[in-house]
Structure formats: structure tokens, C-alpha cells
Design a protein around this motif. Sequence first.
Motif, PDB file in Angstrom:
ATOM      1  N   SER A 121      53.351   3.045  -1.704  1.00  0.00           N
ATOM      2  CA  SER A 121      53.202   1.705  -2.603  1.00  0.00           C
ATOM      3  C   SER A 121      51.521   1.491  -2.134  1.00  0.00           C
ATOM      4  O   SER A 121      51.221   1.857  -0.908  1.00  0.00           O
ATOM      5  CB  SER A 121      53.899   0.503  -2.260  1.00  0.00           C
TER       6      SER A 121
ATOM      7  N   ASN B 256      49.985  -3.389  -5.569  1.00  0.00           N
ATOM      8  CA  ASN B 256      50.851  -2.898  -6.395  1.00  0.00           C
ATOM      9  C   ASN B 256      51.994  -2.387  -5.193  1.00  0.00           C
ATOM     10  O   ASN B 256      52.090  -1.196  -4.937  1.00  0.00           O
ATOM     11  CB  ASN B 256      50.679  -1.634  -7.356  1.00  0.00           C
ATOM     12  N   ASN B 257      53.178  -3.390  -5.074  1.00  0.00           N
ATOM     13  CA  ASN B 257      54.093  -2.960  -3.937  1.00  0.00           C
ATOM     14  C   ASN B 257      55.315  -2.301  -4.291  1.00  0.00           C
ATOM     15  O   ASN B 257      56.184  -1.886  -3.595  1.00  0.00           O
ATOM     16  CB  ASN B 257      54.494  -4.413  -3.315  1.00  0.00           C
ATOM     17  N   THR B 258      55.288  -1.839  -5.611  1.00  0.00           N
ATOM     18  CA  THR B 258      56.451  -1.005  -6.307  1.00  0.00           C
ATOM     19  C   THR B 258      56.321   0.352  -5.793  1.00  0.00           C
ATOM     20  O   THR B 258      55.292   1.094  -6.011  1.00  0.00           O
ATOM     21  CB  THR B 258      56.296  -1.025  -7.740  1.00  0.00           C
ATOM     22  N   GLN B 259      57.252   0.795  -5.098  1.00  0.00           N
ATOM     23  CA  GLN B 259      57.319   2.402  -4.772  1.00  0.00           C
ATOM     24  C   GLN B 259      57.463   3.322  -6.109  1.00  0.00           C
ATOM     25  O   GLN B 259      58.044   2.762  -6.814  1.00  0.00           O
ATOM     26  CB  GLN B 259      58.572   2.439  -3.755  1.00  0.00           C
TER      27      GLN B 259
END
Length: 264
Positions: free
Chosen positions: A171, A24-27
Motif C-alpha cells: 500500500s 492509498n492504504n488499500t493493499q
Amino acid sequence: MNTRMKWMALAVILMCAMMTGCKNNTQQPVSGTMEKAVAVDGAPQAVADLMKNVVIDDCYETLMEDKMTGVSVWSLMKCSDEVSSEGYGFVVAKGDVNTALPQMRHGRMPRARYDTATGDLWVLGSDAEGTGINVERPYLLRFDQDGYASIAYSIDPYEMQEALCKVLTYSIDGQDITFYANGEKLTTVTNHIEDMGGFMDDAIYIGEQIAYGIEGPLTVQVTPGVNFVVGKVLHYDDMPTICATVTLTDGGFTLSDFRLQTAE
């Protein structure tokens, strides 16, 4: 879309999920442990009574003594051999003038620094401490023309927590946690705790460990904690300490120059 195409699409989605793992690279913003401003209780009665007449003796510990300017700071360690100070009480002196500040809580690791150029006296106290918890409060003291000191400003830990929550994000990619300040990457650390299940949806919290540096410009030092699905205690293994410069303004303070704390 016919049934065969639906199954093919589902298979592609599952394959992508298997290839990427827990990614999950969403900040997302860090969360805060404190829900409101820290209540500053009055000093214990024994402390208030003792400090009505200040006599510096073995009940006090010297934090700072500047012989050139005559500025000194002491913390009250005990009211007597039988009565604790419960972590309360500072005395500030300029020359022969003593100012008793019984309402200020010093805790276990108080510090002080006097800036001769500005006349500012920074004193660090503690609002909370314990296992895994160290929440400091900085006080800015200034002297009047007669040499008496008063609190010009202090930063409530909740205020600092909320300011940091606005700019710190993270993230997660597998067991790797990347931290950002104002969208700029600070560092990536790897979680090595394996017996607490996975990360909670709100995995990163701040608020239990907020400290300050007063050796030069005021700096805040915050260590994030990890929230797992097992247990309700934040874990700090492998976590970095993030620093920022604190600049006082007419309306409060601003934060800048985010960086990692380096080993001394």
C-alpha cells in the motif's frame, strides 16, 4: 440536491483530498516482470564438446569440496583461453565418479552445499544477470547408487515469481510504501527518488531480483522494484529484501516464514 449543496459537498471532498495527499492504504498485489517460464537453452557446443571428457584443470573453479564425503562441485569458467563457457557447465563428483552437467548455467556467482544427513546437493545457478538484474535458479541434485548425480528438481524463476505475487501486497501513503505477506505487515519504507514523477498505478514489481540462500533450509530472497511514470526501468533504492523459507512438496513447493533480510 440543490446547486449550493452540491458545491458544498464538492468542497468537502476536495478538502479531504488535500488533507490526505497521495494516500492509498488499500493493499494491492505486486506485479511480475516475467510473462512466462524462463527458457533453458542448451549448452554452447564448445561446452558440450569439452565436457564429454571431464578433466579438472584451470578451466574449472572449485565451488565446494567435502573431503569427508568425497563430494565436490566445479563450475566451468572457460573452454580455453580463447573460448568462453558463456556461463555454462558444472561438474559434480562423488569419490572418483564425475558427472558432467553442461546444460546447467552457473553465471557469475554459483554456490553449492551438500547435506550429509539427507544426501541432497544444492547448487545455485543463474538464469539472468546484468545491471539491476540477478535471477537465480536452485537445483537439487541427488546421487544414485553408483555415485552419478542427476537433477532431481529445480525452481524456474517464473514459478517463484508467480508464487510470490499471490502472497505479497503493498500500500502507498504519500512516499511511504508498506509491504505485506499474506496480509501481515512486513515493513514500511520511504521513497526518496524525486526526479521520476509519481508512482505508476502498478507501482511495485518483482522478478528482476530473485536470489536464494542454501546455507541452511532453502530460502528465497526477493527485492521489489518501483515503477515510476518517467522511464521504463525499475528502481531499487530504499527497497527491502523480503525472504521466505521454501519447502519442497510432491507438487512443487510452498512458502512460509516471511521476513526481511537482515544485514550479516
